[in-house]
Design a protein around this motif. Sequence first.
Motif, PDB file in Angstrom:
ATOM      1  N   LEU A  91     -32.399 -40.687 -10.023  1.00 57.11           N
ATOM      2  CA  LEU A  91     -32.814 -41.934 -10.667  1.00 57.11           C
ATOM      3  C   LEU A  91     -33.180 -41.676 -12.115  1.00 57.11           C
ATOM      4  O   LEU A  91     -32.822 -42.420 -13.018  1.00 57.11           O
ATOM      5  N   GLY A  92     -33.920 -40.587 -12.319  1.00 57.36           N
ATOM      6  CA  GLY A  92     -34.419 -40.285 -13.651  1.00 57.36           C
ATOM      7  C   GLY A  92     -33.314 -39.939 -14.620  1.00 57.36           C
ATOM      8  O   GLY A  92     -33.308 -40.401 -15.753  1.00 57.36           O
ATOM      9  N   PHE A  93     -32.345 -39.120 -14.158  1.00 66.35           N
ATOM     10  CA  PHE A  93     -31.312 -38.673 -15.089  1.00 66.35           C
ATOM     11  C   PHE A  93     -30.227 -39.721 -15.282  1.00 66.35           C
ATOM     12  O   PHE A  93     -29.642 -39.828 -16.350  1.00 66.35           O
ATOM     13  N   LEU A  94     -29.938 -40.518 -14.220  1.00 65.10           N
ATOM     14  CA  LEU A  94     -28.775 -41.398 -14.301  1.00 65.10           C
ATOM     15  C   LEU A  94     -29.076 -42.742 -14.948  1.00 65.10           C
ATOM     16  O   LEU A  94     -28.257 -43.279 -15.675  1.00 65.10           O
ATOM     17  N   LEU A  95     -30.253 -43.304 -14.651  1.00 62.52           N
ATOM     18  CA  LEU A  95     -30.519 -44.640 -15.185  1.00 62.52           C
ATOM     19  C   LEU A  95     -31.263 -44.516 -16.509  1.00 62.52           C
ATOM     20  O   LEU A  95     -32.062 -43.610 -16.694  1.00 62.52           O
ATOM     21  N   PRO A  96     -31.018 -45.439 -17.428  1.00 66.38           N
ATOM     22  CA  PRO A  96     -31.696 -45.371 -18.725  1.00 66.38           C
ATOM     23  C   PRO A  96     -33.188 -45.666 -18.586  1.00 66.38           C
ATOM     24  O   PRO A  96     -33.603 -46.372 -17.662  1.00 66.38           O
ATOM     25  N   ASP A  97     -33.988 -45.109 -19.490  1.00 63.84           N
ATOM     26  CA  ASP A  97     -35.424 -45.399 -19.494  1.00 63.84           C
ATOM     27  C   ASP A  97     -35.643 -46.762 -20.133  1.00 63.84           C
ATOM     28  O   ASP A  97     -35.227 -46.990 -21.260  1.00 63.84           O
ATOM     29  N   ARG A  98     -36.276 -47.654 -19.392  1.00 63.09           N
ATOM     30  CA  ARG A  98     -36.551 -48.966 -19.962  1.00 63.09           C
ATOM     31  C   ARG A  98     -37.987 -49.366 -19.692  1.00 63.09           C
ATOM     32  O   ARG A  98     -38.547 -49.036 -18.661  1.00 63.09           O
ATOM     33  N   ALA A  99     -38.549 -50.097 -20.623  1.00 65.66           N
ATOM     34  CA  ALA A  99     -39.917 -50.565 -20.445  1.00 65.66           C
ATOM     35  C   ALA A  99     -39.930 -51.757 -19.495  1.00 65.66           C
ATOM     36  O   ALA A  99     -38.920 -52.434 -19.332  1.00 65.66           O
ATOM     37  N   LEU A 100     -41.064 -51.988 -18.860  1.00 64.55           N
ATOM     38  CA  LEU A 100     -41.219 -53.169 -18.021  1.00 64.55           C
ATOM     39  C   LEU A 100     -41.105 -54.414 -18.889  1.00 64.55           C
ATOM     40  O   LEU A 100     -41.479 -54.401 -20.054  1.00 64.55           O
ATOM     41  N   ASP A 155     -27.497 -53.060 -13.387  1.00 60.87           N
ATOM     42  CA  ASP A 155     -28.087 -53.478 -14.638  1.00 60.87           C
ATOM     43  C   ASP A 155     -28.841 -54.789 -14.462  1.00 60.87           C
ATOM     44  O   ASP A 155     -28.504 -55.794 -15.035  1.00 60.87           O
ATOM     45  N   ASN A 156     -29.841 -54.805 -13.618  1.00 61.25           N
ATOM     46  CA  ASN A 156     -30.672 -56.000 -13.567  1.00 61.25           C
ATOM     47  C   ASN A 156     -32.140 -55.600 -13.555  1.00 61.25           C
ATOM     48  O   ASN A 156     -32.477 -54.428 -13.465  1.00 61.25           O
ATOM     49  N   GLY A 157     -32.976 -56.586 -13.681  1.00 61.01           N
ATOM     50  CA  GLY A 157     -34.403 -56.328 -13.822  1.00 61.01           C
ATOM     51  C   GLY A 157     -34.988 -55.550 -12.668  1.00 61.01           C
ATOM     52  O   GLY A 157     -35.846 -54.697 -12.864  1.00 61.01           O
ATOM     53  N   TYR A 158     -34.471 -55.800 -11.445  1.00 58.73           N
ATOM     54  CA  TYR A 158     -35.069 -55.156 -10.276  1.00 58.73           C
ATOM     55  C   TYR A 158     -34.937 -53.646 -10.320  1.00 58.73           C
ATOM     56  O   TYR A 158     -35.892 -52.923 -10.063  1.00 58.73           O
ATOM     57  N   VAL A 159     -33.718 -53.179 -10.644  1.00 61.82           N
ATOM     58  CA  VAL A 159     -33.505 -51.734 -10.651  1.00 61.82           C
ATOM     59  C   VAL A 159     -34.397 -51.071 -11.699  1.00 61.82           C
ATOM     60  O   VAL A 159     -35.029 -50.054 -11.445  1.00 61.82           O
ATOM     61  N   ASP A 160     -34.468 -51.695 -12.882  1.00 64.75           N
ATOM     62  CA  ASP A 160     -35.302 -51.132 -13.939  1.00 64.75           C
ATOM     63  C   ASP A 160     -36.762 -51.087 -13.536  1.00 64.75           C
ATOM     64  O   ASP A 160     -37.442 -50.081 -13.707  1.00 64.75           O
ATOM     65  N   THR A 161     -37.237 -52.218 -12.973  1.00 66.04           N
ATOM     66  CA  THR A 161     -38.636 -52.263 -12.581  1.00 66.04           C
ATOM     67  C   THR A 161     -38.920 -51.235 -11.499  1.00 66.04           C
ATOM     68  O   THR A 161     -39.924 -50.532 -11.534  1.00 66.04           O
ATOM     69  N   PHE A 162     -37.977 -51.144 -10.537  1.00 63.38           N
ATOM     70  CA  PHE A 162     -38.165 -50.188  -9.435  1.00 63.38           C
ATOM     71  C   PHE A 162     -38.237 -48.772  -9.970  1.00 63.38           C
ATOM     72  O   PHE A 162     -39.135 -48.005  -9.639  1.00 63.38           O
ATOM     73  N   LYS A 163     -37.279 -48.435 -10.834  1.00 60.73           N
ATOM     74  CA  LYS A 163     -37.246 -47.063 -11.358  1.00 60.73           C
ATOM     75  C   LYS A 163     -38.517 -46.763 -12.149  1.00 60.73           C
ATOM     76  O   LYS A 163     -39.125 -45.705 -11.986  1.00 60.73           O
ATOM     77  N   THR A 164     -38.918 -47.705 -12.994  1.00 60.90           N
ATOM     78  CA  THR A 164     -40.079 -47.456 -13.835  1.00 60.90           C
ATOM     79  C   THR A 164     -41.341 -47.306 -12.994  1.00 60.90           C
ATOM     80  O   THR A 164     -42.154 -46.413 -13.227  1.00 60.90           O
ATOM     81  N   ALA A 165     -41.479 -48.160 -11.963  1.00 59.82           N
ATOM     82  CA  ALA A 165     -42.676 -48.072 -11.125  1.00 59.82           C
ATOM     83  C   ALA A 165     -42.649 -46.781 -10.301  1.00 59.82           C
ATOM     84  O   ALA A 165     -43.648 -46.061 -10.221  1.00 59.82           O
ATOM     85  N   PHE A 166     -41.502 -46.469  -9.723  1.00 65.16           N
ATOM     86  CA  PHE A 166     -41.379 -45.293  -8.855  1.00 65.16           C
ATOM     87  C   PHE A 166     -41.681 -44.007  -9.624  1.00 65.16           C
ATOM     88  O   PHE A 166     -42.533 -43.207  -9.228  1.00 65.16           O
ATOM     89  N   LEU A 167     -40.997 -43.827 -10.754  1.00 59.68           N
ATOM     90  CA  LEU A 167     -41.221 -42.595 -11.507  1.00 59.68           C
ATOM     91  C   LEU A 167     -42.613 -42.578 -12.127  1.00 59.68           C
ATOM     92  O   LEU A 167     -43.214 -41.505 -12.272  1.00 59.68           O
ATOM     93  N   GLY A 168     -43.135 -43.762 -12.470  1.00 57.24           N
ATOM     94  CA  GLY A 168     -44.492 -43.822 -13.020  1.00 57.24           C
ATOM     95  C   GLY A 168     -45.507 -43.258 -12.039  1.00 57.24           C
ATOM     96  O   GLY A 168     -46.310 -42.403 -12.384  1.00 57.24           O
TER      97      GLY A 168
END
Lengths: 285, 329
Positions: free
Chosen positions: A99-108, B35-48
């Motif tokens: 997840l970390g390497f493949l998807l771009p880092d984006r802010a909430l 490329d939608n909000g859910y995946v980004d939010t999930f990744k950010t919360a999970f890795l956070g």
Amino acid sequence: MNSSGSIRFHYVLRAVILLAFALYIGHLVQQDALHYYVAPKLARWIRLCPVPLSLMALSLGLQAVLGRSSALCDCEHRLPRSLLGSSALYSLFLLPLLLGFLLPDRALGSAAAAKKGLALSYTAVESGTGASFTAANPYEAEFAELAGQLYRQPVIPVFPEIFSETLGALNLYKSQFEGKEISVSGFLYREPQGAGRSGYAVSRFLVQCCTADATPFGILLAPGAQISLPADTWIEVRGKLHVTLHEGVETLQIAPQSITAVAAPSTPYVYTNADAAAAWKELQP
Amino acid sequence: MTTFTPFKILPLLFSAAFLLTAGSLWLPGHLSLLDNGYVDTFKTAFLGILLEALPFVLLGALLSSLLRVFVPDELISRWIPRRAVPAILFGCLLGILFPVCECGMIPLVRRLMHKGMPLYVAIVFILSGPILNPVVYGATLTAFRSHPELAYTRMGLAFAVAACIGLIIYGTVRRSPLRLSIRREGSEEPHGTLRGGRAAAVLVHTSDEFFEMGKFLIIGCLLTAGIQTFMNQSSLSAIGDRPLGSYVFMMGLAFALSLCSTSDAFVASTFLHTFPSGALLAFMVLGPMLDFKNALMLLSLFKTRFALYLFFLIAAAVFTGSVLASFWL
């Protein structure tokens, strides 16, 4: 109990995973992307993690390659014995790395803010009553001092360093800030459709420890505003503050005079400040 | 006895290669799915959450291995008072000395128990450590500027709950509820034979602990991130409208969100106008004691029956305590 050959194999796999974690953290530090996930005070500790991680990987590798078979034993911590168990274990550890390497880092952004619910006032503030900026108790003294400073400005600036404290101070004495001019930047938040209201707000995420506790904070924009920008655009809003009733609670709103799109800041989140009044003085040119 | 040889992994590599090829052929056409909000939010919360817990888990694992390699057995048990009440007080104070987040706690406690810490003291330490420490006290005061009494009550209630549960466990549990994976006897032979001496032994044990705890941590983070991404908090809060419903709702939220004890006060403060302060107290005391990732780690440490008994005790004690405290607030 596993044979020594399979223990060696497990050790090599584990060493690789530990190294990959160390590399991932190094990668985040190098890209300056750690602040997308954790607050700066915690990032300090995470920056140190690659050291123990790579030492652990090194010693595991050492045992796997040079260790005497008699010394290799999984008597205390059982290693998984079946193929299925091992692949389940290691794919679990690979998941965050992928997840970390493949998807771009984006802010909430707006999507997360809609789920968490936008907070419109900082901490529990019973709306200020007195005519001057006096604190009802010692814990509000800092806000009272900040509010006094803010009141003297022709246009109230909202610095990202003290974003939540500034909003808190404005909220505490909201009746006195009625009609004052303000300039604030943040991302454009749009209330989700179907919630019975279609308002806009200018908002930022306040992060305490990590993104799990991120709380969206913002100020509502007055309903009449015509906004053609998409949600999540970074905007700078200038306008006058007004106190209105929002869902039965007195809330500050901005009647915008100008809304301009700006570049996204390098640190998307805001953090709490232990002494906002002192920080305010430092921020003055 | 099954052995695990490198050759057996070959079939697995074939399927992995197939998935990789299929994935890389399929993905470019469906990138918009990712490329939608859910995946980004999930990744950010999970890795956070994962990154936040990482230093604490490493620290806990390292302390535990240092204890294992350098501290002789039964030394710890000499420091702990013999009688129950002073021992429980000792367990509460230990939290002030080790301000470790709850995720670093489990490996450390496991080793301490191995070295002779009685079960009830260990439980008191697990429960009070994440709340009764200066860092959390400061954070709570900052979050509830205008209600400092909530910060005092939080500390007091955490102490009372931990001490009560400690006493109950002292009175009711006789047999060791530890899982068999840590055997008390025979496994403590000196590991001087490992390459690299004692330093390497410490590091090898640290990584063993890391993988042992890490799997529960990652599962916990996945569940929490899923909840954070898909659960709509404001629509759920309608459940909490009834007087007692708000307590149940806030306790459920604390369990599901798995926040760090230093930051949950802040999240609680955003609910101040919606819920009575007793419910916020329940949120702030239950969360650090029992949440998704913590529960999974406790289940790995204790036998299922005992772990469920402990969960029940925690939930019941926090609920009763916060309802009682709300009369005083």
